[in-house]
Design an enzyme around this catalytic site. Sequence first.
Site, PDB file in Angstrom:
ATOM      1  CG  ASP A 215    -130.480 -35.846 -17.512  1.00 37.09           C
ATOM      2  OD1 ASP A 215    -131.216 -36.178 -18.430  1.00 37.09           O
ATOM      3  OD2 ASP A 215    -130.902 -35.614 -16.366  1.00 37.09           O
ATOM      4  CB  SER A 216    -130.334 -38.498 -13.170  1.00 37.93           C
ATOM      5  OG  SER A 216    -131.545 -38.189 -13.862  1.00 37.93           O
ATOM      6  N   GLY A 217    -130.008 -39.653 -16.233  1.00 34.02           N
ATOM      7  CA  GLY A 217    -130.236 -40.815 -17.072  1.00 34.02           C
ATOM      8  C   GLY A 217    -131.681 -41.277 -17.085  1.00 34.02           C
ATOM      9  N   GLY A 218    -132.503 -40.738 -16.191  1.00 34.70           N
ATOM     10  CA  GLY A 218    -133.909 -41.149 -16.145  1.00 34.70           C
ATOM     11  C   GLY A 218    -134.549 -41.015 -17.509  1.00 34.70           C
TER      12      GLY A 218
ATOM     13  CG  ASP B 243    -130.414 -29.713 -22.223  1.00 37.96           C
ATOM     14  OD1 ASP B 243    -131.351 -29.745 -21.394  1.00 37.96           O
ATOM     15  OD2 ASP B 243    -130.306 -30.509 -23.175  1.00 37.96           O
TER      16      ASP B 243
ATOM     17  CB  CYS C 271    -122.941 -14.556 -38.181  1.00 42.09           C
ATOM     18  SG  CYS C 271    -122.145 -15.694 -37.050  1.00 42.09           S
TER      19      CYS C 271
ATOM     20  CB  CYS D  97    -119.254 -17.324 -36.143  1.00 40.18           C
ATOM     21  SG  CYS D  97    -119.557 -18.205 -37.681  1.00 40.18           S
TER      22      CYS D  97
ATOM     23  CB  CYS E  35    -119.993 -15.914 -40.809  1.00 37.55           C
ATOM     24  SG  CYS E  35    -121.480 -16.901 -40.596  1.00 37.55           S
TER      25      CYS E  35
ATOM     26  CG  HIS F  63    -123.039 -20.581 -38.338  1.00 39.30           C
ATOM     27  ND1 HIS F  63    -122.804 -19.210 -38.405  1.00 39.30           N
ATOM     28  CD2 HIS F  63    -124.384 -20.732 -38.446  1.00 39.30           C
ATOM     29  CE1 HIS F  63    -123.953 -18.572 -38.574  1.00 39.30           C
ATOM     30  NE2 HIS F  63    -124.928 -19.469 -38.592  1.00 39.30           N
TER      31      HIS F  63
HETATM   32  C1  LIG Z   1    -135.157 -32.889 -25.748  1.00 38.51           C
HETATM   33  N1  LIG Z   1    -136.172 -32.756 -24.745  1.00 38.51           N
HETATM   34  C2  LIG Z   1    -135.939 -33.128 -23.483  1.00 38.51           C
HETATM   35  N2  LIG Z   1    -136.899 -33.113 -22.539  1.00 38.51           N
HETATM   36  C3  LIG Z   1    -136.330 -33.605 -21.415  1.00 38.51           C
HETATM   37  C4  LIG Z   1    -136.872 -33.855 -20.154  1.00 38.51           C
HETATM   38  C5  LIG Z   1    -136.051 -34.447 -19.172  1.00 38.51           C
HETATM   39  C6  LIG Z   1    -136.591 -34.800 -17.868  1.00 38.51           C
HETATM   40  O1  LIG Z   1    -137.793 -34.605 -17.558  1.00 38.51           O
HETATM   41  N3  LIG Z   1    -135.767 -35.414 -16.989  1.00 38.51           N
HETATM   42  C7  LIG Z   1    -134.433 -35.645 -17.287  1.00 38.51           C
HETATM   43  N4  LIG Z   1    -133.688 -36.237 -16.336  1.00 38.51           N
HETATM   44  N5  LIG Z   1    -133.867 -35.308 -18.479  1.00 38.51           N
HETATM   45  C8  LIG Z   1    -134.678 -34.728 -19.448  1.00 38.51           C
HETATM   46  C9  LIG Z   1    -134.125 -34.454 -20.728  1.00 38.51           C
HETATM   47  C10 LIG Z   1    -132.692 -34.782 -21.087  1.00 38.51           C
HETATM   48  C11 LIG Z   1    -131.798 -33.568 -21.035  1.00 38.51           C
HETATM   49  C12 LIG Z   1    -130.363 -33.964 -21.283  1.00 38.51           C
HETATM   50  C13 LIG Z   1    -129.998 -34.672 -22.434  1.00 38.51           C
HETATM   51  C14 LIG Z   1    -128.666 -35.030 -22.644  1.00 38.51           C
HETATM   52  C15 LIG Z   1    -127.705 -34.706 -21.711  1.00 38.51           C
HETATM   53  C16 LIG Z   1    -128.080 -34.008 -20.558  1.00 38.51           C
HETATM   54  C17 LIG Z   1    -129.417 -33.634 -20.346  1.00 38.51           C
HETATM   55  C18 LIG Z   1    -134.976 -33.898 -21.695  1.00 38.51           C
HETATM   56  N6  LIG Z   1    -134.742 -33.590 -23.007  1.00 38.51           N
END
Ligand SMILES: CNc1nc2cc3c(=O)[nH]c(N)nc3c(CCc3ccccc3)c2[nH]1
Length: 371
Positions: A92-95, A265, A303, A305, A308, A334
Site C-alpha cells: 500500500d502506498s501509505g496514504g 485485505d 475445520c 486445519c 483443529c 487457525h
Molecule cells: C481497515 N480499513 C481500511 N480502509 C482502507 C482504505 C484505504 C484507502 O482508501 N487507501 C489506501 N491507500 N489504503 C487504505 C487502507 C489500507 C489497506 C492496507 C493496510 C495495510 C497494508 C496494506 C494495505 C484501508 N484499510
Amino acid sequence: MFAFRVHQEDVSSKARRGTLATRHGAIETPAFMPVGSLGAVKGISPAELEQLGYGLILNNAYHLFLRPGHVVVQQLGGLHAFTGWQGAILTDSGGFQVFSLAKLRRISDEGVTFQSHLDGSLQHVTPERAMEIQEALGADIIMAFDECPALPADRRQITGAVARTASWARRCLAAKRRSDQALFGIVQGGLEADLRAQAARDLVSLGFDGYAVGGLSVGEDKPSMYRMLDVTVPELPAQKPRYLMGVGMPEDLVEGVARGIDMFDCVVPTRHGRTGWLFTRTGRVLIKQAQYARDAGAIDPECGCPVCCRYSRAYLHHLYQAKEMLGLRLNTLHNLWYFASLMRDIRSSIEQRTFAAFRQAFYRCRQEAES
Ligand SMILES: CNc1nc2cc3c(=O)[nH]c(N)nc3c(CCc3ccccc3)c2[nH]1
C-alpha cells in the site's frame, strides 16, 4: 509480467472467478490477502503462509519507509529477498497510514508532511516519492498515493479528497519507472454515490493495471459500504482486477464477491487471533471465556486445519490465559486457514454455479447457531 483473466462470471450475482498472474506466481481470485504491514504477518512464517495456501500478501510502504527504510530494503535485494516470502507482494502506498498513524500532518496539493509515529521526525511524501519508495521495495503490485478522508466527512471534504486523489494518480502514472510492477488506482468518494462513480470513471480514463475501492471500512455502516460497491464496481473495467481495501469480516467477503470484488485485505484474521477471537462456520469463539477451560473439542469440528487437528479449545484457552506466544500463533494460524478455506469454497461455488446457494448456506448456519 502482470495479467488478469476472468474465467467465469456468476449468473445470480456479479461474482467472478479469475487468475492474477504475477512475477511471483499466479493467484486464484476471489482472493484474501493477509496483511504483513511491517514485513511480517505477525507470528506467522512464509513457510506457514505457503502451507495455508496464500500466494499474495500485503506489506506497507509507510511502515517500511520509516523502518528499516526503503533504501535499506532495496540494498538487501528488495522485499522478497529481505523477508524470504517468495509469493506475490502488494504494497500500500501509505496514504491511508499517514492519516491513521502519523502525528501532526499537513496535506497540500503537493503532498503530505507528517511526523513519524516512531521518532517524531518530519517526513514529506509526494506521489512521486510514494512511487520511488514502492519501486525500491520491489512489490509485484503497488498502489497509487491517495487521500483517504476519515469519516464522517462532509461533501466538500470528500470532493477535495477525490480531486487530489485523481491529480496524485496522474502524477503516480507519470512518475512510474519500473515496467515489472503493476500499478492500481484507488477510487475515493466517501459515501457520496455520484462522486464515487465519477472518481471511478476518471481513474479508468487514465488507465491502471487494476482498481482499488478505497475510503471504505473506515467506520461506515455495512449497508453504506455495500451501496458504494454497487455504484462503483459497474464503472470499473470487467477485465481488470478490483480490490476492496481493508475488508473484512467473513460476511463482507461474501457480499463483496457478490458485488464483483476480486481481492480483499484485512487484519481481522490475524488481529482477532491475537485477541482470542476464533472463527468457525457457525460464528466466533472467544477462547479466553471460562466455558472453554475443559472443552476437549476442536475450535471448529468441521475445520481441517493443523490447529483443529491437534489442539483442544481447553489447551488454546490455557495458552491464552498463560500468555504463551504459541497461543497467539495457533489462533492466528487457525483464522488464516478459515479465511483461506472460505475463499476456496467461494471460488469453487462460482465454478460450480452454486454461489447463490453457498451464500444462503453461509448465513443459514450462522443463524441456526444463534437461534
Ligand atoms: C481497515 N480499513 C481500511 N480502509 C482502507 C482504505 C484505504 C484507502 O482508501 N487507501 C489506501 N491507500 N489504503 C487504505 C487502507 C489500507 C489497506 C492496507 C493496510 C495495510 C497494508 C496494506 C494495505 C484501508 N484499510
